[in-house]
Design an enzyme around this catalytic site. Structure first.
Site, PDB file in Angstrom:
ATOM      1  N   HIS A 172       0.872  -1.170   0.000  1.00  0.00           N
ATOM      2  CA  HIS A 172       0.000   0.000   0.000  1.00  0.00           C
ATOM      3  C   HIS A 172       0.917   1.230   0.000  1.00  0.00           C
ATOM      4  O   HIS A 172       1.868   1.299   0.791  1.00  0.00           O
ATOM      5  CB  HIS A 172      -0.849   0.042   1.259  1.00  0.00           C
ATOM      6  CG  HIS A 172      -1.971  -0.961   1.300  1.00  0.00           C
ATOM      7  ND1 HIS A 172      -1.808  -2.278   1.013  1.00  0.00           N
ATOM      8  CD2 HIS A 172      -3.283  -0.803   1.601  1.00  0.00           C
ATOM      9  CE1 HIS A 172      -2.987  -2.906   1.140  1.00  0.00           C
ATOM     10  NE2 HIS A 172      -3.891  -2.030   1.498  1.00  0.00           N
ATOM     11  N   GLU A 216      -1.620   6.186  -0.488  1.00  0.00           N
ATOM     12  CA  GLU A 216      -3.041   6.223  -0.170  1.00  0.00           C
ATOM     13  C   GLU A 216      -3.250   7.510   0.621  1.00  0.00           C
ATOM     14  O   GLU A 216      -4.240   8.213   0.445  1.00  0.00           O
ATOM     15  CB  GLU A 216      -3.358   4.992   0.695  1.00  0.00           C
ATOM     16  CG  GLU A 216      -4.811   4.790   1.036  1.00  0.00           C
ATOM     17  CD  GLU A 216      -5.020   3.579   1.957  1.00  0.00           C
ATOM     18  OE1 GLU A 216      -4.019   3.045   2.497  1.00  0.00           O
ATOM     19  OE2 GLU A 216      -6.172   3.175   2.138  1.00  0.00           O
ATOM     20  N   ASP A 226     -11.139  -3.951  -1.448  1.00  0.00           N
ATOM     21  CA  ASP A 226     -10.372  -3.626  -0.230  1.00  0.00           C
ATOM     22  C   ASP A 226     -10.882  -4.414   0.989  1.00  0.00           C
ATOM     23  O   ASP A 226     -10.331  -5.465   1.319  1.00  0.00           O
ATOM     24  CB  ASP A 226     -10.386  -2.119   0.036  1.00  0.00           C
ATOM     25  CG  ASP A 226      -9.137  -1.652   0.791  1.00  0.00           C
ATOM     26  OD1 ASP A 226      -8.310  -2.497   1.171  1.00  0.00           O
ATOM     27  OD2 ASP A 226      -8.985  -0.422   0.993  1.00  0.00           O
TER      28      ASP A 226
HETATM   29  N1  HPA Z   1      -5.180   0.664   3.839  1.00  0.00           N
HETATM   30  C1  HPA Z   1      -4.517   0.557   4.991  1.00  0.00           C
HETATM   31  N2  HPA Z   1      -4.729  -0.429   5.845  1.00  0.00           N
HETATM   32  C2  HPA Z   1      -5.659  -1.327   5.550  1.00  0.00           C
HETATM   33  C3  HPA Z   1      -6.373  -1.263   4.402  1.00  0.00           C
HETATM   34  C4  HPA Z   1      -6.107  -0.237   3.479  1.00  0.00           C
HETATM   35  O1  HPA Z   1      -6.646  -0.179   2.360  1.00  0.00           O
HETATM   36  N3  HPA Z   1      -7.266  -2.302   4.424  1.00  0.00           N
HETATM   37  C5  HPA Z   1      -7.019  -2.980   5.544  1.00  0.00           C
HETATM   38  N4  HPA Z   1      -6.059  -2.398   6.238  1.00  0.00           N
HETATM   39 ZN    ZN Z   2      -6.059  -2.235   1.431  1.00  0.00          ZN
END
Ligand code: HPA
Ligand code: ZN
Length: 343
Positions: free
Chosen positions: A195, A198, A276
């Site tokens: 990730h 974001e 997600d």
């Molecule tokens: N982002 C950060 N942490 C997370 C996410 C996400 O999309 N989904 C589950 N934990």
């Molecule tokens: Zn995620």
């Protein structure tokens, strides 16, 4: 056929979905009862409400505390794949799970992974939907804990477990903290993703690519703040796993018409659509396609791009990808014809 039905029925491969975020509310309540876990309310649906990633992660952790026995892990994995298939014609998924959220509660790593794999194999047998696993570093862990997790994963690794990822709250804990964990995962033959961007600047994508060796980026929205990096991602064919509803909810693009996915697609980046944490954000993989593609006025050609990009961006081997592409194109051709006849 209504366009909404078409969007639900197109064949989907999903590359960004968290095991712990797919627990049905009824299963959450039942597992809490089974194990005597106290919940702030019995109306568990009311717990699935948040405005920030921190609030979300708190409930994500609470849900995790109710998954204890190997059978619980199997049940959640099975239901998760069954829901993807029934609600959005899910064919294949690469699914994250967070080992340390469970092992720190005293659950053996083997119980976690073997249970999830039991559920995956049962779903493959009963439903024909397939799934691989990606173990996630939880960013708020310390780096030594993450490295120990990777070593545990490498020491007990069913065929389904193919990769390492990273989640948790991005802003306070940048990816460079986990170089050692990623290096060990790479040496052990795992595929790598994270990730990134974001909720943090484009530098995090550079770190993930150049320092951690990531092959995909999960989310990636703030790349749009850095045109040079956009050009690089386009040149390198970098695949992004984007999640409309989850990020709309906790990062403030409530109107999907303003979601950065629009700019990423317009910049010719390789974008995939994913759910997600579907139950925790009151969505599913079918609804993600419906909501995003109607909000942004995407027609069948762009929908086909999304579907095939997930196949190409997956970590299946080349032969499996070719076979899945043929299958997806045939289904899409049939659905396009049906849509054309009725429209
Ligand atoms: N982002 C950060 N942490 C997370 C996410 C996400 O999309 N989904 C589950 N934990
Ligand atoms: Zn995620």
């Amino acid at each position: 056929m209504r366009y909404e039905d078409y969007l639900r029925r197109v064949p989907k491969a999903e590359l960004h979905c968290h095991f712990e975020g797919t627990v049905r509310p009824a299963t959450f309540a039942e597992l809490a009862r089974k194990h005597g876990v106290a919940l702030p309310t019995q109306e568990v649906d009311a717990l699935y409400a948040y405005d920030t990633i921190e609030e979300f992660l708190k409930i994500f952790g609470l849900v995790s505390t109710t998954i204890i026995d190997r059978d619980d892990f199997a049940r959640v994995a099975y239901e998760s794949l069954a829901d993807g298939q029934s609600l959005g014609n899910l064919v294949y998924r690469e699914m994250f799970f967070n080992p340390t959220l469970h092992t720190r509660r005293g659950i053996a790593y083997e119980t976690v992974v073997d249970g999830i794999v039991d559920g995956i194999r049962q779903a493959r047998h009963d439903l024909g939907v397939d799934c691989r696993l990606i173990a996630d570093v939880y960013r708020q862990d310390d780096p030594a804990e993450a490295l120990a997790m990777v070593e545990q994963v490498l020491a007990h690794r069913p065929d389904e477990l193919i990769g390492l990822g990273m989640d948790g709250a991005e802003a306070p804990d940048p990816p460079e903290r986990f170089v050692a964990a990623y290096r060990a995962a790479r040496a052990g033959g795992l595929r790598l993703t994270s990730h990134a961007c974001e909720d943090a600047p484009p530098q995090n994508i550079r770190t993930c690519l150049d320092l951690l060796g990531c092959e995909r980026i999960d989310h990636g929205y703030h790349i749009l703040d850095d045109p040079a990096l956009v050009a690089r991602a386009r040149d390198e064919g970098l695949v992004f796993t984007c999640c409309p509803t989850a990020t709309a909810t906790v990062y403030g693009w409530r109107d999907l018409g303003t979601h950065p996915i629009r700019g990423m697609v317009a910049s010719d980046l390789r974008v995939t659509l994913n759910s997600d944490d579907p139950t925790m954000f009151h969505t599913d993989i079918g609804k993600e396609f419906v909501d995003l593609c109607t909000a942004l006025d995407y027609g069948p050609a762009q929908v086909r791009r999304f579907c095939l990009e997930s196949v190409d961006g997956s970590w299946l081997d080349d032969g499996e990808k070719r076979a899945l592409r043929v299958r997806f194109n045939a289904q899409l051709d049939a659905l396009d014809a049906e849509l054309g006849e009725v429209a």
